[in-house]
Design an enzyme around this catalytic site. Structure first.
Site, PDB file in Angstrom:
ATOM      1  N   HIS A 177     -46.595 -24.907 -25.107  1.00  0.00           N
ATOM      2  CA  HIS A 177     -45.403 -25.523 -25.708  1.00  0.00           C
ATOM      3  C   HIS A 177     -45.738 -26.234 -27.019  1.00  0.00           C
ATOM      4  CE1 HIS A 177     -43.285 -24.368 -22.158  1.00  0.00           C
ATOM      5  NE2 HIS A 177     -43.934 -25.221 -21.375  1.00  0.00           N
ATOM      6  N   ASP A 190     -43.117 -18.276 -18.666  1.00  0.00           N
ATOM      7  CA  ASP A 190     -43.023 -19.613 -18.091  1.00  0.00           C
ATOM      8  C   ASP A 190     -42.213 -19.637 -16.805  1.00  0.00           C
ATOM      9  OD1 ASP A 190     -43.138 -22.318 -17.677  1.00  0.00           O
ATOM     10  OD2 ASP A 190     -42.342 -22.901 -19.622  1.00  0.00           O
TER      11      ASP A 190
END
Length: 455
Positions: free
Chosen positions: A267, A318
């Site tokens: 991220h 994810d």
């Protein structure tokens, strides 16, 4: 041994025509150029390298579509979504885990991922259970059944926040002492065979102490494997960390550890210009997960500035709200266009944005696995291939200059005809019995889970 004739094949970041790939024991033994189709060849239209899913929590596939309504009248965000994810964790045992993850892995393969880094922190079946290997074996069973290349990444998770808060009842399923995690790594290493491999990581700076992180890094150094960590995903996380340390998370990590090409920072959404520049220079990979980051309202990574610094990135599914690497690449570019009100943010010289992003994702994805044989079609490289067909109208009229741009931005239908992983054809649409059985188990599992009042 396989002998493949490709009308077009993506080699060395460019297209080549009339190429024969000779494949043996999972690797590309030889590449022959300017050849004619031989009777022993498998003839394919278009061949490209398979992509690495550099960050996945595959069990969260079961949550897809179940959180798309407002959970808090004041504000629905990552933290309210996390409560639902924790409810899911409460319902998962090894059998359910296998059903969910096998379905996710088959979808990954069908859509272009040939390897997956499983960022795995669910180590216990029940709140009172001891740390065990049951969920790991369920994960391995799913990987073997589907045929995907698994990079198993056991994750350390020890506390509920930066102030050493106690773990919640659901988070207790994630808990491991440092010694338990390292012992588990050694066990997993003894159980994994080719094509699978390992990395290691910690969940986040909020989930471990500095001392625990140092022990994991020391172990990483001994094993010479990649290390993965969530970082700066939420603004609240950054603010809370800064109040305690007078440094931002990425800033602190760069100052206190040797962050280099062995690191994958997942991220890194909320970073400032200085952090971005230092991170790009470090050689580390940032794993960006656009569909999940959008679905959770995380924020937008500073891709335009990062690419100017030649920073490395990979992509990941994810939470598996959506499983398609080309969609991840497409939205990686599109969200930048929306915030800058410009076009072709990732275009480089005479290379289209689609091809440039594809190239970068191949390189960053391979680096995040620690396996330099991945991410490219080369002699001695892993035979992880995607075969595409010219019959798809999305690819009509495209030449070498625009073909990958069409693959990333224009495809409206499934464009993948065949998938090879470690020299074996594992195309889901050619395994109807496995797909049907998997789908039935998955559907029954999810139906049972979401019949619970807690959802």
């Amino acid at each position: 041994m396989h002998s493949i004739y490709a009308n077009k094949v993506f080699l060395d970041e460019d297209w080549h025509h009339d190429v024969r790939l000779k494949i043996d024991n999972g690797y590309i033994e030889k590449i022959e150029h300017d050849v004619l189709l031989d009777s022993e060849d498998i003839s394919l239209d278009i061949v490209i390298p398979g992509l690495c899913n550099a960050h996945s929590h595959s069990f969260q596939r079961a949550l897809s579509g179940h959180t798309e309504y407002q959970q808090d009248k004041n504000k629905d965000n990552f933290w309210t979504w996390r409560k639902k994810m924790y409810h899911l964790v409460d319902q998962i045992d090894a059998s359910r885990f296998t059903a969910i993850v096998t379905q996710a892995y088959l979808e990954m393969i069908a859509n272009g991922y040939t390897s997956v880094i499983e960022f795995h922190y669910l180590h216990r079946e029940g709140a009172g259970d001891d740390f065990n290997n049951l969920i790991f074996h369920a994960l391995l069973e799913a990987a073997n059944a589907s045929g995907i290349r698994l990079i198993y990444t056991p994750i350390l998770y020890q506390r509920g926040g930066f102030l050493d808060e106690e773990l919640s009842s659901q988070q207790r399923k994630f808990y491991a002492t440092t010694e338990e995690l390292l012992s588990h790594y050694e066990y997993a290493e003894s159980m994994l065979n080719a094509p699978h491999s390992l990395a290691i990581g910690v969940h986040s700076l909020r989930a471990v102490t500095e001392d625990a992180l140092r022990k994991i890094v020391e172990f990483r150094d001994q094993k010479d494997i990649p290390i993965h960590i969530h970082i700066s995903e939420q603004q609240k996380e950054v603010d809370d960390f800064y109040k305690l340390n007078n440094l931002r998370p990425v800033e602190w990590l760069l100052q206190n550890f040797k962050v280099d090409e062995n690191w994958c920072l997942v991220h890194a959404t909320h970073i400032n210009e200085e952090e971005l520049n230092l991170l790009a220079k470090s050689g580390a990979v940032v794993c960006i997960c656009p569909t999940t980051e959008a679905n959770l309202g995380d924020g937008i990574f500073k891709l335009k500035d990062y690419l100017k610094q030649n920073g490395l990135f990979a992509i990941g599914s994810d939470s598996n709200i959506s499983i398609n690497p080309f969609e991840e690449l497409r939205w990686l570019e599109y969200v930048q266009r929306l915030i800058t009100k410009e076009r072709n943010i990732a275009s480089n010289l005479n290379m289209g944005s689609g091809q440039y992003l594809f190239n970068k994702a191949l390189v960053g994805g391979a680096q995040s696995t620690g396996n330099s044989s991945l991410g490219t079609i080369k002699q001695g490289g892993c035979a992880d291939l995607l075969a595409l067909t010219n019959s798809n109208p999305s690819l009509a009229g495209h030449n070498s200059n625009t073909l990958l741009d069409a693959i990333v931005f224009s495809n409206q239908n499934a464009i993948i005809d065949k998938v090879m992983i470690h020299g074996k054809w594992v195309t889901p649409n050619e395994l109807p019995e496995l797909c049907l059985t998997t789908r039935k188990k998955y559907q029954a599992t999810v139906d049972e889970i979401f019949s619970k009042e807690v959802f």
